[in-house]
Design an enzyme around this catalytic site. Structure first.
Site, PDB file in Angstrom:
ATOM      1  CE  LYS A  41      -2.039   2.053   3.630  1.00  0.00           C
ATOM      2  NZ  LYS A  41      -3.040   2.439   4.643  1.00  0.00           N
ATOM      3  NE  ARG A  85      -5.795   0.285   7.131  1.00  0.00           N
ATOM      4  CZ  ARG A  85      -5.010   0.994   7.925  1.00  0.00           C
ATOM      5  NH1 ARG A  85      -5.460   1.545   9.046  1.00  0.00           N
ATOM      6  NH2 ARG A  85      -3.744   1.182   7.604  1.00  0.00           N
ATOM      7  CD  GLN A 113     -11.828   6.636   9.933  1.00  0.00           C
ATOM      8  OE1 GLN A 113     -12.239   5.647  10.511  1.00  0.00           O
ATOM      9  NE2 GLN A 113     -11.479   6.616   8.650  1.00  0.00           N
ATOM     10  CG  ASP A 138     -20.281  27.402   9.411  1.00  0.00           C
ATOM     11  OD1 ASP A 138     -21.334  27.525  10.092  1.00  0.00           O
ATOM     12  OD2 ASP A 138     -19.593  28.367   9.031  1.00  0.00           O
ATOM     13  N   GLY A 194      -7.579   8.955  15.805  1.00  0.00           N
ATOM     14  CA  GLY A 194      -6.963  10.126  15.190  1.00  0.00           C
ATOM     15  C   GLY A 194      -5.449  10.165  15.271  1.00  0.00           C
ATOM     16  CB  ALA A 195      -3.178   9.842  18.108  1.00  0.00           C
ATOM     17  CG  ASP A 196      -2.512   9.138  11.670  1.00  0.00           C
ATOM     18  OD1 ASP A 196      -2.190  10.193  12.247  1.00  0.00           O
ATOM     19  OD2 ASP A 196      -2.935   9.113  10.499  1.00  0.00           O
ATOM     20  CE  LYS A 200      -1.852  13.791  12.666  1.00  0.00           C
ATOM     21  NZ  LYS A 200      -2.543  13.059  11.571  1.00  0.00           N
TER      22      LYS A 200
END
Lengths: 289, 289
Positions: A41, A85, A113, A138, A194-196, A200
């Site tokens: 990938k 995934r 996501q 918004d 979120g914290a990839d 983060k």
């Protein structure tokens, strides 16, 4: 399961960094022993793309025969299968760790996501009440629109505290670099996706300290990215306290056993997920027709 | 030149190993600063493929925009462009290091790479007399056939000594794991391209010890594969004696300056070559039409 049982061969991630314009490319690859395929990938982030009207994320998956090395498919998904995934993994975590009746699903973040996580949760919980919170009202309003005529009843939360008070199944999907959640009520499950990257963070160490179960997709990866290493570094979580979700899925370790437990799933994404979704897409669509 | 001048960003090669059937996959990737592209090459060896009527080598190259990350081209070359760029590098080495009148070109090996090396040499030498040697006489005879009506006058050498006696430009293209050449005459240039893995070797350390110039494509790679590290380990070549071909091409270091010099080019292949040939193919063919 395959990953946690050592059946997946997943070498270190390849990385290519660019300046001017700033960008990074990650190459994840590997195979599951016994599978008929190996998968590569490519996932990229070109952060000035939105200025050109292009999404910042891009990528593709290559699926090769593990028996001959012949290329079977180029899945030019531009990052979509990674989104899918990741959301599917969130549903797996909720299936084993979330309370049966969460009262309300709390979604933090209002991007692609966040929507995919919610869509996948429909398969593992009967709860259809949703509170969403995001920094930009918004964007939250626009996000709610896509669920307007669906099965979910989606409302905007005025603040995170309101969401935490009402929801016992919370999913965090933001690029936050400082904690959004400081504490949750007894009986809450949180999936944090979120914290990839190392810089983060979405959960305060106190959230992990209060958890009865802290599950991760990859223990080795959790040493350097995600929420767990932050809590360990802060002295709030013991080294070795986290367990791999794959061991819960396989039944080797228990998932949620009591209603009042606090559980956390901290997911940073492993190549095994890419391998399996590429295989699934290929076998269900390309190969079948 | 780009590689030797530090203008190429080439991370460590990704590697995936398989058992049963035995196979390996290498992922080479990177970009040249200032170029419009980044390139990922996948090259595989599935060693039981010939039993299935398939070539053991396979692969492809992916070319992406360096500005947006958008995929520009999939070059499904099945390894051909790697063969071509390796042969082109041999011609570059000969251009700077081979004597002007080699008398005869000596080709050791009778595979695809042997043929491509010879074809590329036509562009850098006026010599058209060729001696070829290979382990299998039938294969050598078949190999000669492809040049039957061309510009080269190709004869089979009875043994390597005969070839060494007559040829002052020698190219070795075999998967040998023990030295084929022990000594050469003054005024000889040798390009060795066969030893692309640590266990392979075509030249005895004495050949490198006798050389006035030992050029490699990548000094860092030459520490662990190719001919140079063998000669260094044997104490026959000083550490630091080899130089990068790119510095000769750029004019920073001299190539051959005297007819009687012995020169060696030990080429193991760098990702920069893959980047440049992918770019060249894309710009000259795909993009132009």
């Amino acid at each position: 399961m395959a990953y946690s049982q050592g059946r997946a061969v997943v070498p270190p991630v390849g990385e290519l960094l660019f300046e001017d314009p700033p960008a990074d490319v990650h190459i994840k690859y590997g195979y599951v022993r016994g599978d008929g395929y190996y998968v590569i990938k490519v996932a990229s982030g070109f952060y000035q793309n939105p200025q050109l009207g292009l999404p910042s994320s891009n990528g593709l998956m290559l699926l090769f025969s593990r028996h001959t090395g012949v290329l079977e498919a180029v899945l030019l998904d531009e990052g979509h299968l990674t989104d899918v995934r990741t959301a599917a993994a969130g549903a797996v975590a909720a299936r084993y760790l979330a309370p049966r009746e969460p009262g309300c699903i709390g979604i933090i973040g209002s991007g692609i996501q966040a929507a995919l996580q919610l869509a996948n949760l429909a398969r593992v919980t009967s709860c259809r009440k949703v509170l969403v919170w995001g920094r930009n009202p918004d964007r939250v309003a626009a996000w709610r629109e896509q669920f307007a005529n669906g099965e979910f009843d989606v409302a905007a939360a005025a603040d995170i505290d309101t969401l935490v008070d009402r929801c016992r199944l919370i999913v965090t999907t933001t690029p936050a670099t400082a904690p959004l959640l400081e504490a949750v009520h007894a009986g809450t499950h949180i999936t944090a996706v979120g914290a990839d990257a190392p810089h983060k963070q979405e959960l305060a160490p106190s959230v992990l300290a209060a958890a009865d179960i802290v599950a991760v997709d990859s223990l080795s990866q959790s040493d350097s990215r995600g929420e767990v290493y932050r809590a360990v570094d802060a002295g709030e979580l013991g080294r070795g306290a986290a367990v791999e979700l794959g061991r819960i899925v396989s039944g080797e370790l228990p998932g949620r056993t009591r209603r009042e437990q606090i559980t956390v799933a901290d997911l940073t994404g492993v190549a095994t997920q890419d391998i399996e979704i590429a295989r699934a897409v290929y076998e269900e669509t390309v190969h079948a027709h």
